[in-house]
Design a protein around this motif. Sequence first.
Motif, PDB file in Angstrom:
ATOM      1  N   ALA A  31     -10.528   1.856   0.793  1.00  0.00           N
ATOM      2  CA  ALA A  31     -10.364   2.183  -0.629  1.00  0.00           C
ATOM      3  C   ALA A  31     -11.435   1.489  -1.468  1.00  0.00           C
ATOM      4  O   ALA A  31     -11.982   2.075  -2.410  1.00  0.00           O
ATOM      5  N   GLY A  49      -2.324   6.366   7.856  1.00  0.00           N
ATOM      6  CA  GLY A  49      -3.719   6.395   8.295  1.00  0.00           C
ATOM      7  C   GLY A  49      -4.061   5.197   9.145  1.00  0.00           C
ATOM      8  O   GLY A  49      -4.807   5.291  10.111  1.00  0.00           O
ATOM      9  N   ALA A  50      -3.499   4.047   8.794  1.00  0.00           N
ATOM     10  CA  ALA A  50      -3.749   2.852   9.599  1.00  0.00           C
ATOM     11  C   ALA A  50      -3.157   3.009  10.995  1.00  0.00           C
ATOM     12  O   ALA A  50      -3.742   2.574  11.983  1.00  0.00           O
ATOM     13  N   GLU A  89       0.941   6.861   2.700  1.00  0.00           N
ATOM     14  CA  GLU A  89      -0.121   7.640   3.327  1.00  0.00           C
ATOM     15  C   GLU A  89      -1.182   6.733   3.931  1.00  0.00           C
ATOM     16  O   GLU A  89      -1.715   7.000   5.003  1.00  0.00           O
ATOM     17  N   SER A  90      -1.483   5.627   3.255  1.00  0.00           N
ATOM     18  CA  SER A  90      -2.464   4.690   3.802  1.00  0.00           C
ATOM     19  C   SER A  90      -1.949   4.034   5.071  1.00  0.00           C
ATOM     20  O   SER A  90      -2.699   3.805   6.015  1.00  0.00           O
ATOM     21  N   THR A 140      -7.601  -2.400   7.019  1.00  0.00           N
ATOM     22  CA  THR A 140      -8.436  -1.194   6.991  1.00  0.00           C
ATOM     23  C   THR A 140      -8.191  -0.317   5.776  1.00  0.00           C
ATOM     24  O   THR A 140      -9.156   0.104   5.121  1.00  0.00           O
ATOM     25  N   PRO A 141      -6.943   0.010   5.401  1.00  0.00           N
ATOM     26  CA  PRO A 141      -6.751   0.874   4.227  1.00  0.00           C
ATOM     27  C   PRO A 141      -7.350   0.292   2.953  1.00  0.00           C
ATOM     28  O   PRO A 141      -7.988   1.005   2.172  1.00  0.00           O
ATOM     29  N   ARG A 163       1.207  -3.775   4.143  1.00  0.00           N
ATOM     30  CA  ARG A 163       0.027  -3.344   4.897  1.00  0.00           C
ATOM     31  C   ARG A 163       0.086  -3.839   6.348  1.00  0.00           C
ATOM     32  O   ARG A 163       0.313  -5.011   6.623  1.00  0.00           O
ATOM     33  N   ILE A 197       0.842  -1.184   0.000  1.00  0.00           N
ATOM     34  CA  ILE A 197       0.000   0.000   0.000  1.00  0.00           C
ATOM     35  C   ILE A 197       0.881   1.239   0.000  1.00  0.00           C
ATOM     36  O   ILE A 197       2.103   1.159   0.130  1.00  0.00           O
TER      37      ILE A 197
END
Length: 376
Positions: free
Chosen positions: A134, A91-92, A87-88, A129-130, A125, A84
């Motif tokens: 998406a 966020g996680a 940025e994702s 969640t990311p 990852r 991923i």
Amino acid sequence: MAEIAGKEVESEYWLVPPHRLDLTRACDLLEEIVRVFGLDGIPSRFRGPFVAESAVDLAYNFQMGLRRKLAALGFYETQTIKLIASESADGAIAQVKDALPVRPLQEGDIIRVALPLSEDHSVLRPAHTPGLIAAAVRNSNQGASVLRFFELGRVFRNTGGGKGRDIETDTLGILIAGDRSPRSWAAPRPEQSSFEDLLAVMEVLAPGHSFTLTPARPREQAALGADVQLDGKACGYFARLSLSRCRELGLDKPVYVAELDLRKMQEILTAPVKAADLPQFPGSSRDAAMELPLSTPNADIVKAIEAAREKLLVSYSCFDVFTDPSGQKLPADRKSIAYTFLYRDPAKTLTAAEVDAAHQRVLKSLTDKVKGLSFR
């Protein structure tokens, strides 16, 4: 001549075409027979040996059972890439930093690729969640009003702030958002999915077992957060995406996500089941209406009831919750919760006095252990 799968084939001499330079041995000719007739069309001279189920087989069967249940509930399975964007991953971290089943996620725990092909595939990852968010955004942009997705797979992280060893964990990610049911003439305006819907889905996956949510401090991109326990054992986390983050993603509806540890779920759900005889004597129930602060979680009430260790208490459940934001019937900062308790003795029929005494012991435990609680 020889007969294979009902067809006669030449067995003494074989004419190899000049352009098939790869057919030089007898085993090459056997491979051609298998390719033409098919492996299923060639009878076996030996029976397959019995092989006991391995741990991989058991895990596969368990996960397939979860897939079937979720599909029956209207969920769609996603299969997102394990790499991923950075940025994702950030966020996680913001969403699940304090609520992972093994240990909190820190910045150094993110595993970054040394030579990524692109910026969108630079991090392994740390959670599903990311990818689930998406997928929800893409489907919402295409006009989908019911968003129900899940994914089973491996997540990756490091321990010790990047100085420890890498951990690979198989988890189940669930996302629910949008309308509760598809719009139709019977339901032109369906109700929106809520936290209770996601909790109900989790309970369907674990029949006969109980999920407990303990509030956790929400992170930057999450409005609500909770640790998930299955039969009292840490199993995952729950979160609701903040409305500001939803607006940034173009989602006009609340988004609820949960991530559960598959290994721990399998250990609990596949354990031998202990069956008990049907009760021979009737039980007696008592109700109790409690008034307590609005911020008190239900988990505190459950812990207080269990702490009483009342032998005659068979079961209990909440059947009513009342709040009054206006403050007219009840202070706005307090709530009323009603529980029903069932008492039974396996050896005799209880008298009213015995039931009342057991009930008072449970109520005393609630009064002692839950701050601000009073009975109405």
